[in-house]
Design a protein around this motif. Structure first.
Motif, PDB file in Angstrom:
ATOM      1  N   UNK A 103      10.523 -11.106   3.725  1.00 35.90           N
ATOM      2  CA  UNK A 103      11.542 -12.074   3.313  1.00 35.90           C
ATOM      3  C   UNK A 103      12.910 -11.395   3.212  1.00 35.90           C
ATOM      4  N   UNK A 104      12.940 -10.182   2.691  1.00 37.90           N
ATOM      5  CA  UNK A 104      14.193  -9.438   2.566  1.00 37.90           C
ATOM      6  C   UNK A 104      14.775  -9.133   3.951  1.00 37.90           C
ATOM      7  N   UNK A 105      13.891  -8.759   4.892  1.00 34.97           N
ATOM      8  CA  UNK A 105      14.318  -8.470   6.255  1.00 34.97           C
ATOM      9  C   UNK A 105      14.891  -9.730   6.917  1.00 34.97           C
ATOM     10  N   UNK A 106      14.223 -10.868   6.730  1.00 36.34           N
ATOM     11  CA  UNK A 106      14.718 -12.124   7.305  1.00 36.34           C
ATOM     12  C   UNK A 106      16.071 -12.505   6.723  1.00 36.34           C
ATOM     13  N   UNK A 107      16.236 -12.297   5.436  1.00 38.58           N
ATOM     14  CA  UNK A 107      17.506 -12.595   4.777  1.00 38.58           C
ATOM     15  C   UNK A 107      18.625 -11.733   5.357  1.00 38.58           C
ATOM     16  N   UNK A 108      18.320 -10.438   5.553  1.00 39.72           N
ATOM     17  CA  UNK A 108      19.303  -9.519   6.115  1.00 39.72           C
ATOM     18  C   UNK A 108      19.675  -9.926   7.542  1.00 39.72           C
ATOM     19  N   UNK A 109      18.683 -10.345   8.334  1.00 40.41           N
ATOM     20  CA  UNK A 109      18.954 -10.759   9.705  1.00 40.41           C
ATOM     21  C   UNK A 109      19.806 -12.027   9.756  1.00 40.41           C
ATOM     22  N   UNK A 110      19.583 -12.946   8.815  1.00 40.64           N
ATOM     23  CA  UNK A 110      20.377 -14.183   8.784  1.00 40.64           C
ATOM     24  C   UNK A 110      21.839 -13.901   8.463  1.00 40.64           C
ATOM     25  N   UNK A 111      22.101 -12.881   7.647  1.00 41.40           N
ATOM     26  CA  UNK A 111      23.475 -12.553   7.261  1.00 41.40           C
ATOM     27  C   UNK A 111      24.242 -11.847   8.376  1.00 41.40           C
ATOM     28  N   UNK A 116      26.398  -7.950  15.457  1.00 38.18           N
ATOM     29  CA  UNK A 116      25.461  -7.083  14.738  1.00 38.18           C
ATOM     30  C   UNK A 116      24.022  -7.385  15.139  1.00 38.18           C
ATOM     31  N   UNK A 117      23.715  -8.672  15.313  1.00 38.72           N
ATOM     32  CA  UNK A 117      22.350  -9.053  15.696  1.00 38.72           C
ATOM     33  C   UNK A 117      22.019  -8.541  17.101  1.00 38.72           C
ATOM     34  N   UNK A 118      22.996  -8.620  18.021  1.00 35.18           N
ATOM     35  CA  UNK A 118      22.773  -8.110  19.380  1.00 35.18           C
ATOM     36  C   UNK A 118      22.534  -6.596  19.346  1.00 35.18           C
ATOM     37  N   UNK A 119      23.320  -5.882  18.538  1.00 36.72           N
ATOM     38  CA  UNK A 119      23.132  -4.433  18.415  1.00 36.72           C
ATOM     39  C   UNK A 119      21.765  -4.117  17.801  1.00 36.72           C
ATOM     40  N   UNK A 120      21.368  -4.914  16.811  1.00 36.05           N
ATOM     41  CA  UNK A 120      20.057  -4.716  16.174  1.00 36.05           C
ATOM     42  C   UNK A 120      18.936  -4.951  17.177  1.00 36.05           C
ATOM     43  N   UNK A 121      19.036  -6.039  17.949  1.00 37.00           N
ATOM     44  CA  UNK A 121      18.004  -6.332  18.951  1.00 37.00           C
ATOM     45  C   UNK A 121      17.942  -5.242  20.013  1.00 37.00           C
ATOM     46  N   UNK A 122      19.100  -4.734  20.410  1.00 40.28           N
ATOM     47  CA  UNK A 122      19.138  -3.644  21.398  1.00 40.28           C
ATOM     48  C   UNK A 122      18.467  -2.389  20.836  1.00 40.28           C
ATOM     49  N   UNK A 123      18.746  -2.085  19.571  1.00 34.72           N
ATOM     50  CA  UNK A 123      18.125  -0.914  18.940  1.00 34.72           C
ATOM     51  C   UNK A 123      16.610  -1.097  18.857  1.00 34.72           C
ATOM     52  N   UNK A 124      16.163  -2.302  18.487  1.00 33.49           N
ATOM     53  CA  UNK A 124      14.725  -2.571  18.395  1.00 33.49           C
ATOM     54  C   UNK A 124      14.054  -2.401  19.750  1.00 33.49           C
ATOM     55  N   UNK A 125      14.731  -2.830  20.810  1.00 37.60           N
ATOM     56  CA  UNK A 125      14.157  -2.715  22.146  1.00 37.60           C
ATOM     57  C   UNK A 125      14.049  -1.244  22.554  1.00 37.60           C
ATOM     58  N   UNK A 126      15.043  -0.446  22.163  1.00 36.99           N
ATOM     59  CA  UNK A 126      15.067   0.966  22.559  1.00 36.99           C
ATOM     60  C   UNK A 126      14.120   1.825  21.729  1.00 36.99           C
ATOM     61  N   UNK A 127      13.777   1.394  20.528  1.00 36.15           N
ATOM     62  CA  UNK A 127      12.942   2.194  19.632  1.00 36.15           C
ATOM     63  C   UNK A 127      11.600   1.508  19.420  1.00 36.15           C
TER      64      UNK A 127
END
Length: 173
Positions: A103-111, A116-127
């Motif tokens: 729930x905390x992670x979802x809240x952080x992603x919504x904010x 920032x979300x595109x950078x986060x998704x790119x990082x997730x794809x790379x790691x």
């Protein structure tokens, strides 16, 4: 001081006097050499002096990063054994903690903003998760495939040059 074989609660450890003497000697020996053991050098928060707790293998104490998780599957939850005492309570606590973290992670992603979300998704794809060995093998396979593609391209270019020379065409036209 308690005597040998006496215990405060039923089911407690009942050592013989010889066992107690051996344990006491080991503690005395440890206390004599404890000051010679390596110490943590991290800065304390209260006075910024070196920590001075006993260091672990990586040079830091358990409070300053000595117990950093390592190895394969360190990020996966460890479930309690079903026969362990209080297994249901431990399992419920673990599930509640995981649900709270999600729930905390979802809240952080919504904010997050769209950038920032595109950078986060790119990082997730790379790691990608998985063992270090599997990730290293996949990386090595990608590098090998790239090298093979370069060799194939080079051999195709050399074959095209050789064919052009055989046909009498100018290579550097």
């Amino acid at each position: 001081m308690r005597g040998a074989g006496k215990h405060k609660r039923p089911g407690g450890w009942r050592g013989s006097s010889a066992q107690i003497a051996v344990a006491r000697a080991a503690i005395i020996k440890w206390n004599r050499t404890r000051h010679l053991q390596p110490k943590c050098g991290a800065a304390r928060k209260r006075d910024y002096e070196p920590c001075q707790n006993l260091a672990m293998a990586n040079g830091r104490c358990h409070k300053h990063g000595g117990k950093t998780p390592k190895g394969d599957n360190w990020h996966r939850p460890v479930w309690p054994h079903r026969d362990a005492p209080g297994a249901n309570a431990k399992l419920n606590r673990k599930l509640n903690d995981l649900q709270r973290a999600a729930a905390k992670r979802q809240k952080r992603l919504k904010r997050m903003s769209s950038e920032e979300r595109a950078a986060h998704d790119q990082w997730q794809k790379a790691h990608r998760p998985g063992s270090a060995k599997a990730r290293a093998r996949a990386k090595r396979e990608r590098q090998d495939a790239k090298a093979v593609r370069a060799l194939v391209l080079q051999s195709e270019q050399e074959a095209a040059i050789a064919a052009a020379i055989r046909n009498g065409e100018g290579v550097f036209a």
